[in-house]
Design an enzyme around this catalytic site. Structure first.
Site, PDB file in Angstrom:
ATOM      1  N   LYS B  80       0.855  -1.182   0.000  1.00 10.22           N
ATOM      2  CA  LYS B  80       0.000   0.000   0.000  1.00 10.22           C
ATOM      3  C   LYS B  80       0.895   1.238   0.000  1.00 10.22           C
ATOM      4  O   LYS B  80       1.956   1.243   0.616  1.00 10.22           O
ATOM      5  CB  LYS B  80      -0.886  -0.033   1.261  1.00 10.22           C
ATOM      6  CG  LYS B  80      -1.953   1.053   1.339  1.00 10.22           C
ATOM      7  CD  LYS B  80      -2.845   0.855   2.578  1.00 10.22           C
ATOM      8  CE  LYS B  80      -3.956   1.886   2.672  1.00 10.22           C
ATOM      9  NZ  LYS B  80      -4.825   1.637   3.852  1.00 10.22           N
ATOM     10  N   SER B 155      -9.808   1.607   2.802  1.00 14.33           N
ATOM     11  CA  SER B 155      -8.894   2.409   2.008  1.00 14.33           C
ATOM     12  C   SER B 155      -7.836   1.598   1.247  1.00 14.33           C
ATOM     13  O   SER B 155      -7.270   2.106   0.282  1.00 14.33           O
ATOM     14  CB  SER B 155      -8.164   3.413   2.905  1.00 14.33           C
ATOM     15  OG  SER B 155      -7.358   2.744   3.847  1.00 14.33           O
ATOM     16  N   SER B 179     -10.073  -0.821   6.918  1.00 17.93           N
ATOM     17  CA  SER B 179      -9.432  -0.578   5.625  1.00 17.93           C
ATOM     18  C   SER B 179      -8.722  -1.777   5.009  1.00 17.93           C
ATOM     19  O   SER B 179      -8.304  -1.709   3.857  1.00 17.93           O
ATOM     20  CB  SER B 179      -8.435   0.580   5.740  1.00 17.93           C
ATOM     21  OG  SER B 179      -9.117   1.799   5.735  1.00 17.93           O
TER      22      SER B 179
END
Lengths: 508, 494
Positions: B80, B155, B179
């Protein structure tokens, strides 16, 4: 403006201090492993943590916690077994994360105190205390807390006058200092005179030096002091509006800034004005304080518990361990010097105040019969020499043994005090032992009464007019004969003995 | 043979060790898959072929030398974009950090690469992890591999989509309020948020420091367990990280016989849950019961307050964490400013997107004098209550199960008001508040939407191995293990 003495007849000053001390004796910063070093090239001691790079996390320096616990124990604070770090949020380029990691309502050290013994001239400012008139009084100063925090980086403003921000075209930041462990001690508003404030910080500095937690240099900024001061009419219990004094970088400036501020406030109030809550900057060349900014509303730092650091739990074992590491503190040392060496309070305090000096004295005084003489040499000659050269006692060429021998030579009248000064000067320049110096240079003091009498008689014979004048009442002529004798003996005569002989022979 | 990029961790590591294919061939396969899928999915913000092939070469050399290979040897991994990987851009999907290049590396990134992972690149996300759909990324949408008209969740949307489309075998995400689990649910993959403190956060750009936790995505429970083995443990650079000596793969096939599965009666029928989600939920629970688990009712009485507490604590921490992005040392700077305050204001106005600004302003307000006592402090009290609720519930149950999300993946723009968007995290948030470990796994396709439905398993703090054990048992009777989204499966014999 009225003088401080005049102002204090009608007004009482209420002073509290905030003392910031960098823990300069530690090896690394508060929340990362960057080295602590004063004077390194800018931005060379930095890492993701102290630069506040995205993703970096703090890890507390255990040695720093040990230092603050020492400070707390030495100032009679309660050591809190659980305290927390907080974030103090404000935006400024010297603070890379734009929050300072500090402590919340509960600090590592809470609720301590120190007693101050004010002696001599310092008593004069305390016009309200009858016992101060005797030249000595004791006052109790409460310590609210000592908390742990990190220092900011250092900003240098370019293009303005004297490095000031006003008028500057740009600013440079050095983050070497960012993250330096800092302890802040806050006193209760218990101080009543500028002298008490000065002596409090001096005493605190002596304690920190004895603990070895900081070099406490006001010039280099490792000990920084802010003063909060307000005044109120004598007998009034309500506190007045205070101003906060900044930029104080010496004990003298602390004292003088407070004196100025107290007098200024009195003048404002006596002329019907009001004191605004403001931060004032002390200008030592102008000897006055200048407004930095007016606090119209309290700053909102949006304090909240630092989520990257769990509440800090101190175990009893840890606190006991730190207690076992505590050195003898200046007050205890002073009491011991008075008891063991029969020194007067003032001398004992002066020697005990600085750990290196105290240790030097104790080494010199061991097995000596001339302790008072050693103390005098250290407090006068050595102090003057170190002061003039800016040298530390451990860096000097003379050893404790040399000073002990010098005191012995002088105390036993083997050399005169004038010779002693010469020997001390040689010790400073070359080192060595006084016995050798005295021998090599033939600096023996003549204490032979008969020899002195012969010389005095000769001088009297050569100056019959002066002898007659003396005997006619001009007693001041003693000095002439003593001086001539000293000169004739090339400074090696025992002055005390010469004086006795001169008096005896002149009186006939 | 199954295509390399459709394989699981065990197949890749054993195939590589046996010499069936080299690490370089694995890297080739990964970048071929990326070339084929990413133009549609747009999971990546940056590719790192240089680092990938350097690592592949090193692995091939290590194998040739005959040494012991690390546990994730030659497994294609990606991170990420809030994780610092040395020499890559770490943008957090924000214009604020568009040109920021990491001068250091996050511990979790190092651990995955040291364990043998081949780093493929950095993955899209909601800006600074503020969002549940990856729509707040400053660099465009990521598309759900199961239906390109839908969001991948967020997210960590890029992390979930990359695994679901077979562009990476394992990815890392971060989970502050769901997330990892919610995008895992939307993309039909396994995503685990470990207990707070299991994985070092050092080098992961903080959103809510007391809530953030790094965790892996994979297409099977065993893959996620293998990643957990590489990730966990104390890090001297993160003093909130904990020591952990568990082998997560060791107990995976122990089954659930006799285990107590906790169900919160009121919650399963909560408002907003779609019928297909509830049906899948009941079906999964029945399967667990069928495997010999015992179902027990547990209470989480303060769950209602979790959302409120989260939207106080999260923004407060985010406000402070994001204040370092001030344009002075790095990050977006508006040119031509002659005054510091103006530079701060303009640079931050331009650099941050709307959701980031919303949270910064909210946090700034909530922490201000006079307001703090009304919100932040009660929120911390709620946190204590929720943590206690979970602790007490786990006295009666070994794990607690509930949906990962009230619904399957929604369409772009379908949810525009922030409060509704926040509700998509209703089942995940309380777990971050309490700090427990939790996992989302696909249990099938929704009977109405035909999209993957996620099932959430929550464990007691620091007993994350229990979660994986239950998940592995359930996976064995769900027929979803290892699935790549149909449009992106490379085929070959299973």
């Amino acid at each position: 403006m009225k003088t401080l003495q005049e102002v204090l007849q009608d007004w009482e000053a209420v002073i509290g201090l905030e003392v910031h001390t960098e823990l300069t004796t530690l090896k690394t910063k508060m929340f990362c492993s960057c080295p602590l070093e004063f004077g390194a090239a800018p931005n060379t001691h930095t890492c993701p943590v102290c630069l506040g790079l995205p993703g970096a996390l703090p890890v507390p320096n255990k040695a720093a916690i040990q230092s603050i616990v020492k400070a707390g124990l030495a100032t009679n604070c309660q050591i809190m077994r659980r305290s927390m770090f907080y974030r103090k949020n404000y935006t400024y380029p010297d603070m890379p994360k734009n929050f300072q990691t500090t402590q919340g309502p509960v600090a590592f050290c809470m609720g301590g105190w120190l007693d101050l013994e004010i002696e001599g001239n310092g008593c004069k400012e305390r016009v309200d205390l009858p016992q101060a008139k005797t030249g000595s009084y004791t006052t109790h100063v409460g310590i609210t807390r000592i908390h742990m925090e990190e220092d900011a980086g250092k900003m240098v403003h370019i293009g303005g006058a004297e490095g000031r921000i006003s008028g500057a075209t740009h600013s440079l930041v050095d983050y070497n200092r960012a993250g330096t462990p800092l302890i802040e001690l806050v006193t209760e508003p218990d101080l009543r005179t500028p002298e008490e404030a000065r002596q409090f910080v001096q005493k605190l500095r002596q304690i920190y030096l004895a603990l070895g937690i900081s070099d406490c240099s006001m010039e280099e900024g490792s000990l920084r002091c802010d003063g909060n001061v307000s005044i109120r009419r004598r007998g009034e219990t309500k506190l007045g509006t205070r101003s906060e004094l900044k930029n104080i970088n010496s004990f003298k400036n602390l004292h003088d800034a407070l004196v100025y501020e107290i007098c200024r406030q009195a003048e404002v109030l006596e002329s019907g004005g009001v004191i605004r809550q403001e931060t004032r900057h002390y200008d030592p060349t102008e000897k006055r304080t200048i407004v930095m900014r007016v606090k119209e509303t309290a700053d909102d730092y949006r304090y909240f518990p630092e989520p990257d650091l769990a509440p800090y739990d101190l175990s009893d074992e840890f606190v006991d361990h730190v207690r076992s590491l505590m050195p003898e503190l200046p007050d205890a040392k002073k009491a011991r010097f008075m008891a063991d060496y029969a020194l007067p309070s003032k001398d004992a305090a002066a020697l005990a105040g600085d750990p290196a000096t105290a240790s030097f004295f104790e080494q010199a005084a061991a097995d000596s019969q001339y302790v008072k003489g050693i103390a005098n040499i250290i407090l006068n000659d050595v102090a003057a020499y170190l002061n003039a050269t800016g040298m530390g006692i451990s860096a000097a060429k003379f050893t404790p043994a040399a000073i002990a021998q010098l005191a012995q030579l002088q105390g036993s009248d083997a050399i005169s005090s004038k010779q002693a000064k010469e020997v001390f000067a040689i010790l400073c320049d070359e080192g060595g032992m006084p016995d050798d110096i005295v021998q090599q240079r033939g600096m023996k003091q003549v204490s032979d009464t008969a020899a002195i009498e012969a010389i005095v008689s000769g001088i009297m014979d050569a100056n019959p007019d002066k002898v007659a004048a003396y005997r006619g009442g001009k007693k001041g002529l003693t000095g002439f004969f003593v001086g001539q004798t000293m000169k004739a003996m090339a400074g090696q005569g025992n002055p005390k003995l010469i004086s006795q002989v001169v008096n005896k022979l002149l009186e006939g | 043979m199954t295509a390399i990029m459709d394989m699981d961790v065990a197949a890749i590591t054993s195939g590589f060790a046996a010499g069936d294919f080299s690490a370089t061939e694995i890297a080739d396969a990964a970048f071929e898959a990326i070339e084929a899928a990413d133009p549609q999915v747009k999971a990546f913000l940056e590719y790192t072929p240089e680092q990938a092939y350097a690592k592949a070469n090193a692995l091939d050399a290590a194998r040739a030398a005959g040494g012991v290979l690390p546990p994730l040897a030659a497994v294609p991994v990606a991170f990420k974009d809030n994780m610092n990987m040395l020499g890559t851009h770490t943008t957090c999907a924000s214009h604020m950090l568009e040109n920021y290049v990491s001068p250091y590396q996050a511990t979790c990134v190092s651990k995955m690469i040291d364990a043998g992972g081949i780093p493929l690149g950095k993955l899209n996300m909601d800006e600074f992890a503020f969002g549940s759909s990856t729509e707040t990324s400053a660099f465009g949408y990521t598309y759900n591999p199961w239906d390109l008209e839908r969001v991948p969740g967020g997210s960590s949307g890029g992390s979930a989509a990359a695994v679901a489309s077979g562009m990476a075998t394992l990815t890392l995400g971060s989970d502050t309020g769901g997330s990892i689990r919610q995008p895992a649910c939307f993309c039909g993959v396994v995503g685990m948020k470990p207990s707070y403190g299991m994985v070092s956060r050092y080098g992961v750009v903080a959103f809510g420091s007391s809530l953030d936790q790094v965790g892996p995505f994979g297409r099977s429970v065993a893959d996620v367990a293998a990643a957990m083995n590489a990730l966990v443990g104390h890090d001297t650079l993160d003093c909130t990280s904990q020591d952990c000596k568990v082998d997560f793969l060791a107990n995976l096939d122990q089954g659930v016989k006799g285990m107590r599965i906790g169900i919160v009666p009121g919650m399963t029928f909560a408002d907003g849950c779609t019928p297909e989600t509830l049906a899948a939920m009941h079906d999964a629970v029945a399967k667990l019961e069928g495997l010999g688990a015992q179902l027990v009712d547990v209470e989480l009485p303060h769950m209602d307050a979790a959302m409120s507490a989260y939207y106080i604590l999260g923004p407060c921490e985010a406000f402070s964490n994001l204040s370092r992005f001030d344009s002075v040392r790095y990050g977006h700077r508006t040119p031509g400013c002659h005054e510091l305050g103006q530079q701060y204001e303009k640079s931050r106005s331009e650099g941050f997107g709307q959701e980031a600004k919303r949270r910064i302003m909210l946090g700034s307000y909530l922490l201000s004098a006079g307001v703090y006592d009304k919100y932040y402090y009660p929120a911390q009290q709620v946190r204590t209550l929720i943590t206690r609720d979970y602790r007490e519930a786990f006295e009666r149950a070994d794990v607690i199960v509930m949906p990962s999300s009230p619904r399957t993946a929604f369409k772009f723009g379908e949810i525009s008001d922030p409060v509704s968007m926040h509700l998509s995290d209703m089942f995940t948030i309380s777990v971050n508040i309490a700090g427990n470990g939790s996992l989302s796994m696909p249990v099938g396709l929704g009977r109405d939407s035909g999209l993957p439905v996620g099932f959430q398993i929550i464990g007691p703090q620091f007993q994350d191995e229990k979660i994986l054990r239950v998940a592995a048992a359930l996976e064995s009777c769900c027929d979803f293990r290892g699935r790549v989204a149909p449009a992106f499966a490379k085929g070959g014999e299973a």
